[in-house]
Design an enzyme around this catalytic site. Structure first.
Site, PDB file in Angstrom:
ATOM      1  N   GLU A 161       8.680  35.676 -50.347  1.00 38.79           N
ATOM      2  CA  GLU A 161       9.937  34.993 -50.957  1.00 38.79           C
ATOM      3  C   GLU A 161       9.467  33.929 -51.886  1.00 38.79           C
ATOM      4  OE1 GLU A 161      12.579  35.856 -50.858  1.00 38.79           O
ATOM      5  OE2 GLU A 161      12.540  37.463 -49.225  1.00 38.79           O
ATOM      6  N   CYS A 179      22.643  47.560 -59.672  1.00 38.17           N
ATOM      7  CA  CYS A 179      23.709  46.486 -60.061  1.00 38.17           C
ATOM      8  C   CYS A 179      23.042  45.552 -60.781  1.00 38.17           C
ATOM      9  CB  CYS A 179      24.717  46.218 -58.951  1.00 38.17           C
ATOM     10  SG  CYS A 179      26.246  45.331 -59.588  1.00 38.17           S
ATOM     11  N   CYS A 219      26.565  52.582 -62.182  1.00 33.37           N
ATOM     12  CA  CYS A 219      27.486  52.879 -61.392  1.00 33.37           C
ATOM     13  C   CYS A 219      27.491  54.274 -60.758  1.00 33.37           C
ATOM     14  CB  CYS A 219      29.162  52.639 -62.032  1.00 33.37           C
ATOM     15  SG  CYS A 219      29.238  50.976 -62.776  1.00 33.37           S
ATOM     16  N   CYS A 234      25.599  54.055 -57.594  1.00 32.86           N
ATOM     17  CA  CYS A 234      25.911  53.048 -56.693  1.00 32.86           C
ATOM     18  C   CYS A 234      26.806  53.620 -55.169  1.00 32.86           C
ATOM     19  CB  CYS A 234      26.788  51.805 -57.276  1.00 32.86           C
ATOM     20  SG  CYS A 234      27.169  50.527 -56.369  1.00 32.86           S
ATOM     21  N   CYS A 289      34.303  49.356 -55.571  1.00 31.52           N
ATOM     22  CA  CYS A 289      34.113  48.095 -56.298  1.00 31.52           C
ATOM     23  C   CYS A 289      35.290  47.601 -57.182  1.00 31.52           C
ATOM     24  CB  CYS A 289      33.070  48.673 -57.350  1.00 31.52           C
ATOM     25  SG  CYS A 289      32.532  47.213 -58.698  1.00 31.52           S
TER      26      CYS A 289
END
Length: 347
Positions: A41, A245, A252, A255, A261
């Site tokens: 991270e 995205c 799209c 997705c 959406c």
């Protein structure tokens, strides 16, 4: 906390997509330690995963525990950090490891509050480690998540600046919050993959809807507890923002949320000029900045076998004032030491 049908549907579809198509990254492996997750991270902040992964593997091989890392010299740490960007992160991580050893017997803390008490650990990192390493159902928000939320939930193509309410938006979608699952997100996902007979190689996102027997939403809804669904959700929505995205393009056709959406249902409205201008103002340039000069100075010192004269860094900028300013900032940050006119990394 319970959610309505649409929110539950979004969580389960995203989780199933992630279980099927998520990247197999080493810090997502079931056996990865909390230290490995924390390291990933910190390294991944504003640095592409493609650059982070080889460095992460090398660091984990060299310093597999906070105690191992705490014993390293600061010059060692900075040389190993290389070009991952923002080298202050490396020194703060070193300080963090020492605190983990001194105050937590060498074990990475398990809760958000304890993690926030560590040097250099902010809100995002604390929540990410608690969620991904320890299975806490806490909302996690980064730029990828905010982008998906803006489009899929709020119907806007561009996300606004970060705000505290982003955590509340995420929390509202989660089946439960502030509870802990029995294992890491990586272990939860691996368990479901094995139980469902999903191949080791991730399913290509573009062919996801053609996989025989796959109906998105069933794996998460039927085989995960509400706490597990909530913990995995933060990883799922983040992955969608990283792969599908994205800031450059909304893919799209790949997705899992294409039918629900909010931005799609609104007819894919273009951002307003004021929204575009606001985003442009937040984008940080690099070429010709003090940050670039700082990086050039740090490279000279990383590559050097000993202290160097100031003349060795003269090429970092043709602007003498900028060069002086960049060097002074490195000295103030403790990233460079000046001993009798000779420059070196801290030890």
């Amino acid at each position: 906390m319970s959610t309505g049908h649409s929110e539950s549907f979004l969580v389960d579809e995203l989780n199933d997509w992630f279980i099927l198509a998520g990247r197999h990254l080493p810090w997502r492996e079931p056996g990865c330690s909390a230290w490995g997750v924390l390291l990933s991270e910190v390294m991944s902040q504003q640095t592409p995963v493609s650059r982070v992964e080889p460095a992460w593997r090398e660091w984990m091989k060299r310093w597999p525990t906070p105690a191992d890392f705490a014993r390293a010299g600061r010059d060692e740490v900075l040389r190993a950090w290389g070009r991952l960007g923002y080298p202050r992160r490396a020194l703060r991580l070193h300080e963090c490891a020492r605190t983990i050893v001194d105050k937590h017997s060498g074990a990475v803390p398990t809760t958000v509050d304890e993690l926030l008490d560590l040097p250099g650990i902010g809100e995002y990192t604390a929540r990410a480690v608690a969620c991904f390493a320890y299975g806490w159902a806490v909302p996690v928000v980064d730029t990828n998540i905010r982008r998906v939320m803006a489009r899929a939930v709020h119907g806007k193509y561009l996300q606004g600046p970060a705000r505290r309410a982003d955590l509340d938006d995420m929390r509202a979608l989660m089946p439960v919050s502030e509870e802990q699952a029995g294992s890491s997100v990586g272990a939860i996902v691996q368990r479901i993959r094995e139980e469902a007979g999903i191949p080791e190689v991730p399913v290509e996102a573009g062919t996801l809807f053609d996989v025989p027997g796959v109906g998105l939403g069933h794996l998460s809804n039927e085989q995960l507890t509400d706490v597990e669904r909530s913990a995995v959700f933060s990883a799922s929505i983040m992955e969608l923002g990283a792969l599908v995205c994205t800031s450059r393009v909304a893919r799209c056709e790949q997705c899992p949320l294409v039918r629900t959406c909010a931005w799609r249902l609104a007819g894919c409205p273009e951002p307003t000029e004021s929204e575009r201008s606001a985003v442009a103002r937040r984008v940080q340039k690099f070429e010709g900045t003090d940050r670039q000069v700082r990086g050039a100075i740090m490279k000279v010192l990383r590559d050097a076998t000993g202290p160097v004269d100031r003349g060795a860094i003269a090429h970092a900028s043709k602007d003498e004032e900028q060069l002086h300013r960049a060097l002074q900032s490195l000295l103030v940050d403790g990233l460079v030491v000046d001993t009798d006119g000779k420059l070196r990394l801290p030890r």
